[in-house]
Design an enzyme around this catalytic site. Structure first.
Site, PDB file in Angstrom:
ATOM      1  CB  CYS A   1      36.495   1.404 -57.869  1.00  0.00           C
ATOM      2  SG  CYS A   1      37.489   2.870 -57.543  1.00  0.00           S
TER       3      CYS A   1
ATOM      4  CD  GLN B   1      40.733  14.107 -69.820  1.00  0.00           C
ATOM      5  OE1 GLN B   1      40.160  13.338 -69.044  1.00  0.00           O
ATOM      6  NE2 GLN B   1      40.634  13.983 -71.135  1.00  0.00           N
TER       7      GLN B   1
ATOM      8  CG  ASN C   1      43.954  19.458 -72.116  1.00  0.00           C
ATOM      9  OD1 ASN C   1      44.723  19.822 -71.234  1.00  0.00           O
ATOM     10  ND2 ASN C   1      43.805  18.185 -72.469  1.00  0.00           N
TER      11      ASN C   1
ATOM     12  CB  CYS D   1      38.564   0.926 -51.423  1.00  0.00           C
ATOM     13  SG  CYS D   1      37.219   1.908 -50.729  1.00  0.00           S
TER      14      CYS D   1
ATOM     15  CB  CYS E   1      35.844   9.640 -72.777  1.00  0.00           C
ATOM     16  SG  CYS E   1      34.427  10.591 -73.362  1.00  0.00           S
TER      17      CYS E   1
END
Length: 432
Positions: free
Chosen positions: A75, A263, A297, A66, A388
Site C-alpha cells: 500500500c 479482478q 467478464n 496497518c 488499469c
C-alpha cells in the site's frame, strides 16, 4: 535538512515539491503539507526523498490502519483519507489525458468507491527462509526493495486470509523444501480459498502430509506449481467446489483457475461492470466487440442485454473457459470467441471481423495502441475503454481523438485498489 511545500501527488502517490529548479519526489508526503525531507537519489532534474518530518499536516492525513505501512510496499496511501485518495487518482487520470493525449473529457464521471479493507481477493506473496533467524517471511516486497516485508497481518486482504499468514509461516518453515519455495499465490473464490505454492523441488511424503493437515484445519485448497502458471495443479483436497466469482446483477458465475487473471476486488468488479454496460448501452440486435475479453467478464453481461458479442483474446486457455461459461449460461448462441494477438493486429485483419455497432476494450497495462491504430472507417460508433494504466489510456485516447474521429465524452476512476496508487478508470468515446 531541506524543507518544502507539497504541491501535488505523482502517479506513484509521492508528494511533489520543488527546489532550485528541480522536482523533488517525497515518499508519504501529502498535498498542502510542509515537510522536512532527506534525498536518497539525486539526478540533474529531480531527486527522490524520504519524509523525515511533517511540519504542517494536511487535513487529509490519517493514521494508517496497518502497523506495517511504510515498510511493506503493498500500500502507498493508507496515510490519506479515502475521499482524498479518490480525488488524487482522479487528478492523475485528468493530468495524464491532457499532458499525454492532449484530450479532455466532456464529462467527468463521479468516482466510484467501494470497500477499503478486506477487498483483495488475489495476491502474490513472496516467501523467504531466513536460516540465521530460523524464521520464514511471507508477504509483499518492502517499499522500493526486493526484500520481503516481515508482515504478520494484512488489512487489505480478507480477514480469514490475513489470519493465515502466521500459521503459513510455521507450515512452510517446517517443509523440507522451505528454501526452494519462493512464492505463494492467493485466490479467494465464492466457496473456497486457493493457495498456490510455487515449488522448485518435489515435496517429501512428510511435506505432503503437513499440507493436507493444514488444508483440513484451515479449510483451504492447495495447488502446486512446479514451473509456469499453466503448470499449477490442484493438490489437496482434490474433490470440492471450484474457484468462482459471481455477477448477481447479470445472473452469472465464472469458474477460474487460481493463476488466471481476474479482478482482485470482486465488489468493485461488479460496479465496474454496471458502469461499463450503462455507458455501452447494448441493445438487442446490435453487434458488439469485446477486445481483450479474458474469461468473458464483460462479454457475457453484454450478451445478457440481448446483443451479439464477439470476444477476442490472446490466451487460448482463457478463451476455453470463456466458451464453457457461455455454454453453461445458455449464451453460446449469442457470443463467439476468437483467438488473436491484439498487440499486433492490422486494419485489414480487424476489418475482416466485420462491422460492429459498439466496442469495449479492456487491455492490460500496455494499453491497446495497435488496436486503436487499426480502427478503420467502419469502426464502432461508440467505444468504452476500461484501463488499469492512465498513461496508456491517455496515449490511446490521443490516437482515437486525433486520428480516428472520436470524441472523449466521459472519463472517471474506479477505486479498484484502495490505499494503493493504482488507478483503474473507464472512458467513453463516440464518433464525431
Amino acid at each position: 535538512m531541506p524543507t518544502g511545500i507539497i504541491e501535488s501527488l505523482d502517479h506513484e502517490a509521492r508528494g511533489i515539491t520543488r527546489r532550485d529548479g528541480k522536482t523533488i519526489f517525497v515518499d508519504a508526503a501529502l498535498p498542502g503539507e510542509e515537510v522536512e525531507y532527506a534525498s536518497f537519489r539525486q539526478k540533474s532534474r529531480y531527486e527522490l526523498a524520504h519524509l523525515v518530518q511533517v511540519l504542517r499536516a494536511s487535513p487529509a492525513r490519517v493514521t494508517p490502519k496497518c502497523p506495517h505501512f511504510g515498510v511493506c510496499g503493498g500500500c502507498a496511501m493508507q496515510h490519506m483519507e479515502a475521499g482524498a485518495q479518490l480525488a488524487a487518482k482522479q487528478r492523475v487520470l485528468e493530468d495524464s489525458l491532457w499532458h499525454i493525449g492532449r484530450v479532455r473529457p466532456a464529462q467527468i464521471l463521479p468516482p466510484v468507491q467501494g470497500p477499503s479493507w478486506g477487498y483483495r481477493h488475489r495476491a502474490r506473496l513472496g516467501v523467504r527462509k531466513l536460516a540465521a533467524q530460523d524464521t520464514m517471511l511471507i508477504g509483499f516486497h518492502e517499499w522500493r526493495s526486493s526484500y520481503i516485508a516481515d508482515i504478520r497481518e494484512c488489512h487489505v486482504m480478507p480477514p480469514p486470509v490475513s489470519a493465515l499468514l502466521m500459521p503459513l509461516r510455521a507450515l512452510l518453515g517446517g517443509l523440507s523444501i522451505a528454501e526452494r519455495l519462493p512464492q505463494i499465490e492467493v485466490a479467494v473464490g465464492e466457496r473456497c480459498t486457493a493457495l498456490v505454492l510455487r515449488i522448485l523441488q518435489k515435496l517429501s511424503k512428510q511435506d505432503e502430509a503437513a499440507l493436507r493437515a493444514f488444508a483440513d484445519q484451515h479449510q483451504v485448497v492447495f495447488y502446486l506449481q512446479p514451473k509456469g502458471p499453466e503448470t499449477a495443479e490442484r493438490f489437496y483436497p482434490l474433490p470440492g467446489p471450484p474457484l468462482t466469482y459471481v455477477l448477481p446483477e447479470f445472473d452469472l458465475e465464472f469458474a477460474f483457475r487460481p493463476t488466471d487473471f481476474t479482478q482482485v476486488n470482486h465488489a468493485m468488479n461488479r460496479v465496474l461492470l454496471r458502469r461499463a454496460v450503462q455507458l455501452l448501452d447494448p441493445q438487442p440486435g446490435e453487434r458488439i466487440a469485446d477486445m481483450f475479453c479474458g474469461l468473458g467478464n464483460f462479454t457475457l453481461p453484454i450478451a445478457r442485454r440481448g446483443a451479439q458479442v464477439l470476444g477476442v483474446e490472446g490466451s487460448s486457455a482463457l478463451l476455453e473457459r470463456a466458451r464453457e461459461a457461455a455454454r453453461q449460461h445458455g449464451l453460446d448462441g449469442q457470443v463467439k470467441f476468437v483467438g488473436a494477438n491484439l498487440f499486433a493486429c492490422s486494419e485489414s485483419w480487424l476489418a475482416g471481423l466485420g462491422a460492429f455497432d459498439k466496442m469495449l476494450i479492456d487491455p492490460p497495462r500496455e494499453g491497446a495502441l495497435e488496436l486503436c491504430k487499426a480502427l478503420g472507417h467502419q469502426a464502432a460508433q461508440r467505444l468504452v475503454y476500461v484501463s488499469c494504466n492512465p498513461a496508456t489510456l491517455a496515449r490511446d485516447a490521443g490516437v482515437l481523438c486525433a486520428l480516428k474521429g472520436y470524441r472523449l465524452q466521459a472519463a472517471g476512476v474506479i477505486n479498484m485498489f484502495a490505499h494503493t496508487a493504482h488507478v483503474e478508470s473507464i472512458a467513453l468515446f463516440e464518433r464525431a
